[in-house]
Design a protein around this motif. Structure first.
Motif, PDB file in Angstrom:
ATOM      1  N   ALA A 110       0.841  -1.192   0.000  1.00  8.56           N
ATOM      2  CA  ALA A 110       0.000   0.000   0.000  1.00  8.56           C
ATOM      3  C   ALA A 110       0.881   1.248   0.000  1.00  8.56           C
ATOM      4  CB  ALA A 110      -0.914   0.008   1.219  1.00  8.56           C
ATOM      5  N   LYS A 140      -3.862   1.402  -3.033  1.00 13.21           N
ATOM      6  CA  LYS A 140      -4.589   0.972  -1.843  1.00 13.21           C
ATOM      7  C   LYS A 140      -4.976  -0.498  -1.983  1.00 13.21           C
ATOM      8  CE  LYS A 140      -6.727   5.558  -1.511  1.00 13.21           C
ATOM      9  NZ  LYS A 140      -8.011   6.299  -1.462  1.00 13.21           N
ATOM     10  N   SER A 171      -1.636  -4.677   2.462  1.00 13.66           N
ATOM     11  CA  SER A 171      -1.769  -3.619   3.481  1.00 13.66           C
ATOM     12  C   SER A 171      -0.622  -3.654   4.470  1.00 13.66           C
ATOM     13  CB  SER A 171      -3.094  -3.785   4.214  1.00 13.66           C
ATOM     14  OG  SER A 171      -3.164  -5.064   4.802  1.00 13.66           O
TER      15      SER A 171
END
Length: 122
Positions: free
Chosen positions: A14, A86, A122
C-alpha cells in the motif's frame, strides 16, 4: 487479427506504484478510444479510466489524483500509471480498445486484453 497485451501487474505494498502497459498489435488501421477496466474478487468489472484518440481522459472517482492514463498513438500503446495504491485497488486489470482493421477501415471492433493481476498488500 488484432490483439491487446497487458503487462506490468504485480504485488506491491500500500502506498506504492505500478505502471501497466497495453500494446496493440496486428492488422490495425486505426485505434479509437481506449480504456482500463478492473475486476476485483467477487465484484463486477468496473471502468477505471478512458482516453480518446485526441487525449481526452476520464477517471472513475476512486482513482482520481492517483492514476494517470496515457497513450502513444504511433506506438499503439497505452499506459496506466498507478500511484498511492490501496488494498482496494487489488484486481485483474484489463485494457480495452476500439480498433479498425486494415480490411475494414470504418468499422471499429471492441477488443479486450487478457488481463494482468494487481495485488496491493496492506
Amino acid at each position: 487479427q488484432v490483439q491487446l497485451v497487458e503487462s506490468g501487474g504485480g504485488l506491491v505494498q500500500a502506498g506504492g506504484s505500478l505502471r501497466l502497459s497495453c500494446a496493440a498489435s496486428g492488422s490495425i488501421f486505426s485505434i479509437g478510444g481506449m480504456g482500463w477496466y478492473r475486476r476485483a474478487p467477487g465484484k463486477q468489472r468496473e471502468l477505471v479510466a478512458t482516453i480518446t484518440g485526441g487525449g481526452t481522459t476520464y477517471y472513475t472517482e476512486s482513482v482520481k489524483g492517483r492514476f494517470t492514463i496515457s497513450r502513444d498513438n504511433a506506438k499503439k500503446t497505452m499506459w496506466l500509471q498507478m500511484n498511492s495504491l490501496k488494498p482496494e485497488d487489488t484486481a485483474v486489470y484489463y485494457c480495452n480498445a476500439n480498433i479498425a482493421t486494415m480490411t475494414a477501415h470504418y468499422t471499429y471492433l471492441e477488443v479486450w486484453g487478457q488481463g494482468t493481476q494487481v495485488t496491493v498488500s496492506s
